[in-house]
Design a protein around this motif. Structure first.
Motif, PDB file in Angstrom:
ATOM      1  N   ASP A   7      36.471-180.630  55.471  1.00  0.00           N
ATOM      2  CA  ASP A   7      36.787-180.913  54.154  1.00  0.00           C
ATOM      3  C   ASP A   7      35.647-181.507  53.312  1.00  0.00           C
ATOM      4  O   ASP A   7      34.905-182.480  53.650  1.00  0.00           O
ATOM      5  CB  ASP A   7      38.095-181.977  53.657  1.00  0.00           C
ATOM      6  N   VAL A   8      35.161-180.658  52.279  1.00  0.00           N
ATOM      7  CA  VAL A   8      33.705-180.987  51.666  1.00  0.00           C
ATOM      8  C   VAL A   8      34.046-181.486  50.283  1.00  0.00           C
ATOM      9  O   VAL A   8      33.078-181.386  49.726  1.00  0.00           O
ATOM     10  CB  VAL A   8      32.786-179.681  51.993  1.00  0.00           C
ATOM     11  N   SER A   9      35.014-182.259  50.150  1.00  0.00           N
ATOM     12  CA  SER A   9      35.380-182.301  48.532  1.00  0.00           C
ATOM     13  C   SER A   9      34.494-183.085  48.003  1.00  0.00           C
ATOM     14  O   SER A   9      34.280-183.203  46.807  1.00  0.00           O
ATOM     15  CB  SER A   9      36.829-182.682  48.508  1.00  0.00           C
ATOM     16  N   GLY A  10      33.863-184.105  48.774  1.00  0.00           N
ATOM     17  CA  GLY A  10      33.138-185.146  48.256  1.00  0.00           C
ATOM     18  C   GLY A  10      31.586-184.779  47.953  1.00  0.00           C
ATOM     19  O   GLY A  10      30.745-185.324  47.708  1.00  0.00           O
ATOM     20  N   ALA A  11      31.083-183.490  48.534  1.00  0.00           N
ATOM     21  CA  ALA A  11      29.956-183.105  48.451  1.00  0.00           C
ATOM     22  C   ALA A  11      29.331-183.008  47.191  1.00  0.00           C
ATOM     23  O   ALA A  11      30.123-182.200  46.417  1.00  0.00           O
ATOM     24  CB  ALA A  11      29.705-182.056  49.566  1.00  0.00           C
ATOM     25  N   VAL A  13      27.170-180.510  44.464  1.00  0.00           N
ATOM     26  CA  VAL A  13      27.085-178.890  44.264  1.00  0.00           C
ATOM     27  C   VAL A  13      25.980-178.565  44.853  1.00  0.00           C
ATOM     28  O   VAL A  13      25.796-177.470  45.587  1.00  0.00           O
ATOM     29  CB  VAL A  13      27.034-178.916  42.803  1.00  0.00           C
ATOM     30  N   ALA A  14      24.584-179.378  44.885  1.00  0.00           N
ATOM     31  CA  ALA A  14      23.614-179.102  45.529  1.00  0.00           C
ATOM     32  C   ALA A  14      23.864-178.811  47.092  1.00  0.00           C
ATOM     33  O   ALA A  14      23.221-177.808  47.624  1.00  0.00           O
ATOM     34  CB  ALA A  14      22.255-179.896  45.218  1.00  0.00           C
ATOM     35  N   ASP A  15      24.353-179.632  47.634  1.00  0.00           N
ATOM     36  CA  ASP A  15      24.682-179.378  49.106  1.00  0.00           C
ATOM     37  C   ASP A  15      25.579-178.319  49.450  1.00  0.00           C
ATOM     38  O   ASP A  15      25.623-177.555  50.328  1.00  0.00           O
ATOM     39  CB  ASP A  15      25.367-180.643  49.677  1.00  0.00           C
ATOM     40  N   LEU A  16      26.799-177.957  48.623  1.00  0.00           N
ATOM     41  CA  LEU A  16      27.612-177.001  48.736  1.00  0.00           C
ATOM     42  C   LEU A  16      26.929-175.683  48.657  1.00  0.00           C
ATOM     43  O   LEU A  16      27.465-174.591  49.399  1.00  0.00           O
ATOM     44  CB  LEU A  16      28.934-177.248  47.615  1.00  0.00           C
ATOM     45  N   ILE A  17      26.021-175.358  47.914  1.00  0.00           N
ATOM     46  CA  ILE A  17      25.445-174.088  47.773  1.00  0.00           C
ATOM     47  C   ILE A  17      24.228-173.753  48.538  1.00  0.00           C
ATOM     48  O   ILE A  17      23.722-172.888  48.912  1.00  0.00           O
ATOM     49  CB  ILE A  17      24.803-173.999  46.241  1.00  0.00           C
ATOM     50  N   THR A 256      28.661-169.688  51.257  1.00  0.00           N
ATOM     51  CA  THR A 256      28.151-171.128  51.214  1.00  0.00           C
ATOM     52  C   THR A 256      29.561-171.889  50.995  1.00  0.00           C
ATOM     53  O   THR A 256      30.807-171.436  51.174  1.00  0.00           O
ATOM     54  CB  THR A 256      27.663-171.372  49.779  1.00  0.00           C
ATOM     55  N   ASP A 257      29.425-173.029  51.337  1.00  0.00           N
ATOM     56  CA  ASP A 257      30.828-174.013  51.642  1.00  0.00           C
ATOM     57  C   ASP A 257      31.644-174.190  50.069  1.00  0.00           C
ATOM     58  O   ASP A 257      32.650-174.732  49.919  1.00  0.00           O
ATOM     59  CB  ASP A 257      30.448-175.483  51.806  1.00  0.00           C
ATOM     60  N   LEU A 258      31.013-173.514  48.870  1.00  0.00           N
ATOM     61  CA  LEU A 258      31.662-173.527  47.772  1.00  0.00           C
ATOM     62  C   LEU A 258      33.004-172.479  48.047  1.00  0.00           C
ATOM     63  O   LEU A 258      34.155-172.883  47.318  1.00  0.00           O
ATOM     64  CB  LEU A 258      30.936-172.759  46.628  1.00  0.00           C
ATOM     65  N   SER A 259      33.091-171.812  49.033  1.00  0.00           N
ATOM     66  CA  SER A 259      34.201-171.028  49.187  1.00  0.00           C
ATOM     67  C   SER A 259      34.997-171.132  50.471  1.00  0.00           C
ATOM     68  O   SER A 259      35.731-170.562  51.146  1.00  0.00           O
ATOM     69  CB  SER A 259      33.932-169.485  49.300  1.00  0.00           C
ATOM     70  N   LEU A 260      34.863-172.625  50.713  1.00  0.00           N
ATOM     71  CA  LEU A 260      35.197-172.823  52.332  1.00  0.00           C
ATOM     72  C   LEU A 260      36.837-172.966  52.336  1.00  0.00           C
ATOM     73  O   LEU A 260      37.316-172.796  53.596  1.00  0.00           O
ATOM     74  CB  LEU A 260      34.748-174.377  52.588  1.00  0.00           C
ATOM     75  N   ILE A 261      37.426-172.826  51.199  1.00  0.00           N
ATOM     76  CA  ILE A 261      38.864-172.833  51.342  1.00  0.00           C
ATOM     77  C   ILE A 261      39.410-171.201  51.392  1.00  0.00           C
ATOM     78  O   ILE A 261      40.444-170.963  51.756  1.00  0.00           O
ATOM     79  CB  ILE A 261      39.592-173.462  50.177  1.00  0.00           C
ATOM     80  N   MET A 262      38.318-170.492  51.429  1.00  0.00           N
ATOM     81  CA  MET A 262      38.870-168.854  51.354  1.00  0.00           C
ATOM     82  C   MET A 262      38.705-168.166  52.860  1.00  0.00           C
ATOM     83  O   MET A 262      37.522-168.338  53.280  1.00  0.00           O
ATOM     84  CB  MET A 262      37.940-168.143  50.440  1.00  0.00           C
ATOM     85  N   THR A 263      39.507-167.570  53.108  1.00  0.00           N
ATOM     86  CA  THR A 263      39.221-166.685  54.267  1.00  0.00           C
ATOM     87  C   THR A 263      40.325-165.404  54.036  1.00  0.00           C
ATOM     88  O   THR A 263      41.585-165.589  53.775  1.00  0.00           O
ATOM     89  CB  THR A 263      39.446-167.201  55.386  1.00  0.00           C
TER      90      THR A 263
END
Length: 275
Positions: A7-11, A13-17, A256-263
């Motif tokens: 769960d990267v909810s607290g990251a 945006v710079a880290d997520l991308i 990237t982790d921006l789409s981590l909820i998607m598969t």
């Protein structure tokens, strides 16, 4: 069963991308969509392997990519239709970059032949590159993603509908890839691997232009009119034809982790054409 997705909810945006520290393989990576995708992944910090039939050009393009973005980049020969070739290339990437975190199944072909004139060899060739190539690439990626990762399949709007006369093999192969994206996401989730598709409409790349010209010439020789490939974007709601970088940015989002909820999803990158 534990599914290793953080769960990267607290990251921020710079880290997520950011893709810094991740290793990516892009098949068909020396031109067109593949080249644009590799550029964006490298810009985001990923080390990149350009996989292509043309090993010399792949190495040349990889060197330029490394110089521009300060990442590691290598070129490897890969015939996506040949399981041994894909496995060998995967091992070379492992040796050069140390692992695989992102694998983009981009290589594809786009021939046009009316059903009544298409022979078995051409039909099989389309499915070998466009569908079996995705199977081969995903399998070798999964074998090397020790800590999970993401596989991104370049599908097409042809995976959602019929397109134009002469494209039965292409449309069939892209429907297959869209279905495989869903099924492989289901199978690989327990390994921490996401599988996503990106479905572009027509984009004027080197390969697409050549295929369009070949189709027009073939139909012309038969005395029949054929729609030009740019007409495929006539339903664009953004007022222009898409560019390779338009598609590359959607692939970057998937990587990237921006789409981590998607598969399992296939994202339409079609300027609203299929509405």
């Amino acid at each position: 069963m534990s599914y290793p997705f953080a769960d990267v909810s607290g990251a921020p945006v710079a880290d997520l991308i950011s893709l810094k520290g991740r290793r990516a393989v892009v098949t068909g990576g020396v031109q067109g969509l593949g080249r644009a995708i590799a550029e964006r992944l490298a810009e985001a910090g990923a080390d990149v392997a350009l996989a292509d039939l043309d090993e010399g050009r792949a190495a040349e393009e990889a060197g330029a990519l490394a110089r521009r973005h300060g990442v590691r980049a290598v070129g490897v020969r890969m015939d996506v239709t040949d399981a041994t070739s894909v496995a060998d290339a995967g091992e070379k990437v492992l040796g050069s970059l140390g692992g695989v975190d992102i694998w983009v199944n981009n290589a594809g072909i786009f021939p046009s032949s009316p059903l009544l004139e298409m022979d078995d060899e051409e039909w099989d060739r389309v499915f070998a590159v466009n569908a079996r190539g995705v199977r081969n690439g995903t399998r070798e990626a999964a074998r090397r993603m020790a800590d999970g990762g993401v596989v991104i399949n370049v599908v097409s709007t042809a995976g959602f509908r019929g397109v134009a006369p002469g494209l039965s093999a292409y449309v069939g192969s892209k429907h297959a890839v869209r279905g495989m994206t869903r099924q492989l996401a289901l199978e690989l989730a327990p390994r921490g691997i996401r599988v996503l598709g990106v479905a572009p409409s027509y984009v004027p790349t080197e390969g697409n232009r050549a295929a369009a010209v070949a189709a027009l010439e073939k139909r012309g020789a038969q005395g029949a009119d054929a729609p030009g490939a740019p007409a495929a974007m006539s339903q664009s709601l953004i007022g222009r034809v898409g560019t390779p970088d338009d598609i590359a940015r959607v692939v970057l989002f998937c990587a990237t982790d921006l789409s981590l909820i998607m598969t399992g999803s296939t994202l339409l990158a079609d300027a609203g054409e299929t509405i």
